[in-house]
Design a protein around this motif. Sequence first.
Motif, PDB file in Angstrom:
ATOM      1  N   UNK A 205      20.835-116.769 -13.087  1.00  0.00           N
ATOM      2  CA  UNK A 205      21.581-115.844 -12.867  1.00  0.00           C
ATOM      3  C   UNK A 205      22.993-115.663 -11.953  1.00  0.00           C
ATOM      4  N   UNK A 206      24.165-114.977 -12.669  1.00  0.00           N
ATOM      5  CA  UNK A 206      25.436-115.213 -12.064  1.00  0.00           C
ATOM      6  C   UNK A 206      24.717-113.838 -10.363  1.00  0.00           C
ATOM      7  N   UNK A 207      25.445-114.468  -8.944  1.00  0.00           N
ATOM      8  CA  UNK A 207      24.733-114.239  -8.063  1.00  0.00           C
ATOM      9  C   UNK A 207      25.838-114.470  -7.023  1.00  0.00           C
ATOM     10  N   UNK A 208      26.672-114.708  -7.328  1.00  0.00           N
ATOM     11  CA  UNK A 208      28.418-114.315  -6.145  1.00  0.00           C
ATOM     12  C   UNK A 208      29.379-115.051  -6.918  1.00  0.00           C
ATOM     13  N   UNK A 209      29.959-114.681  -6.385  1.00  0.00           N
ATOM     14  CA  UNK A 209      31.610-114.241  -6.371  1.00  0.00           C
ATOM     15  C   UNK A 209      33.000-114.548  -5.446  1.00  0.00           C
ATOM     16  N   UNK A 210      32.834-116.155  -4.866  1.00  0.00           N
ATOM     17  CA  UNK A 210      33.726-115.602  -3.676  1.00  0.00           C
ATOM     18  C   UNK A 210      35.299-115.672  -4.128  1.00  0.00           C
ATOM     19  N   UNK A 211      36.342-114.898  -3.414  1.00  0.00           N
ATOM     20  CA  UNK A 211      38.196-114.844  -3.979  1.00  0.00           C
ATOM     21  C   UNK A 211      38.694-115.400  -2.970  1.00  0.00           C
ATOM     22  N   UNK A 212      39.762-115.948  -3.420  1.00  0.00           N
ATOM     23  CA  UNK A 212      40.025-117.044  -2.251  1.00  0.00           C
ATOM     24  C   UNK A 212      41.667-116.347  -2.735  1.00  0.00           C
ATOM     25  N   UNK A 213      42.296-117.461  -1.562  1.00  0.00           N
ATOM     26  CA  UNK A 213      43.849-116.790  -1.659  1.00  0.00           C
ATOM     27  C   UNK A 213      44.236-118.170  -2.698  1.00  0.00           C
ATOM     28  N   UNK A 214      44.984-117.746  -3.847  1.00  0.00           N
ATOM     29  CA  UNK A 214      45.936-118.792  -4.385  1.00  0.00           C
ATOM     30  C   UNK A 214      45.132-119.566  -5.380  1.00  0.00           C
ATOM     31  N   UNK A 215      43.701-119.083  -5.439  1.00  0.00           N
ATOM     32  CA  UNK A 215      42.107-119.859  -6.416  1.00  0.00           C
ATOM     33  C   UNK A 215      42.194-118.966  -7.119  1.00  0.00           C
ATOM     34  N   UNK A 216      41.121-119.581  -7.763  1.00  0.00           N
ATOM     35  CA  UNK A 216      40.064-119.072  -9.281  1.00  0.00           C
ATOM     36  C   UNK A 216      39.165-118.949  -8.548  1.00  0.00           C
ATOM     37  N   UNK A 217      38.047-117.393  -8.328  1.00  0.00           N
ATOM     38  CA  UNK A 217      37.380-116.962  -7.364  1.00  0.00           C
ATOM     39  C   UNK A 217      35.866-118.212  -7.792  1.00  0.00           C
ATOM     40  N   UNK A 218      35.349-118.605  -7.125  1.00  0.00           N
ATOM     41  CA  UNK A 218      33.969-119.379  -6.264  1.00  0.00           C
ATOM     42  C   UNK A 218      33.263-118.939  -7.498  1.00  0.00           C
ATOM     43  N   UNK A 219      32.519-119.249  -8.176  1.00  0.00           N
ATOM     44  CA  UNK A 219      31.478-118.085  -8.810  1.00  0.00           C
ATOM     45  C   UNK A 219      30.383-119.131  -8.811  1.00  0.00           C
ATOM     46  N   UNK A 220      29.109-118.643  -8.172  1.00  0.00           N
ATOM     47  CA  UNK A 220      27.725-118.928  -8.011  1.00  0.00           C
ATOM     48  C   UNK A 220      26.587-118.418  -8.364  1.00  0.00           C
ATOM     49  N   UNK A 221      25.732-119.212  -8.919  1.00  0.00           N
ATOM     50  CA  UNK A 221      25.096-119.485  -9.771  1.00  0.00           C
ATOM     51  C   UNK A 221      22.857-119.399  -9.079  1.00  0.00           C
ATOM     52  N   UNK A 222      22.242-118.408  -9.331  1.00  0.00           N
ATOM     53  CA  UNK A 222      21.369-119.064  -8.732  1.00  0.00           C
ATOM     54  C   UNK A 222      20.485-119.003 -10.177  1.00  0.00           C
ATOM     55  N   UNK A 223      19.554-120.399 -10.256  1.00  0.00           N
ATOM     56  CA  UNK A 223      18.412-120.781 -11.283  1.00  0.00           C
ATOM     57  C   UNK A 223      16.501-121.630 -11.422  1.00  0.00           C
ATOM     58  N   UNK A 224      16.783-120.573 -12.016  1.00  0.00           N
ATOM     59  CA  UNK A 224      14.949-120.861 -11.875  1.00  0.00           C
ATOM     60  C   UNK A 224      14.043-121.643 -12.975  1.00  0.00           C
ATOM     61  N   UNK A 225      13.719-123.067 -12.066  1.00  0.00           N
ATOM     62  CA  UNK A 225      13.135-123.721 -13.340  1.00  0.00           C
ATOM     63  C   UNK A 225      11.097-123.492 -12.904  1.00  0.00           C
ATOM     64  N   UNK A 226      10.688-123.983 -13.456  1.00  0.00           N
ATOM     65  CA  UNK A 226       8.614-124.616 -13.237  1.00  0.00           C
ATOM     66  C   UNK A 226       8.845-124.302 -12.005  1.00  0.00           C
ATOM     67  N   UNK A 227       9.666-125.570 -11.009  1.00  0.00           N
ATOM     68  CA  UNK A 227       9.690-126.390  -9.817  1.00  0.00           C
ATOM     69  C   UNK A 227      10.494-126.289  -8.710  1.00  0.00           C
TER      70      UNK A 227
END
Length: 66
Positions: free
Chosen positions: A20-42
């Motif tokens: 799941x795409x869960x966060x997008x941190x916007x920073x001045x003069x940079x592309x947004x840092x996108x965070x993901x939450x991944x689920x595995x069987x472990x």
Amino acid sequence: MDTLTEFASLSENEKMIRTYRCTALKQLFHKPAVGYLSITNKRLVYHSENKSAASESAIISQTPLE
């Protein structure tokens, strides 16, 4: 980098369930840092990567599922 397997290796017999795409941190003069939450069987894994002309950073945090 929108999947965990592009960012980190899976262990033996570990299977990706969903990401799941869960966060997008916007920073001045940079592309947004996108965070993901991944689920595995472990485990449950949060991963994020940010690149700019001057630097590159990555975050990975995980919790085992028991």
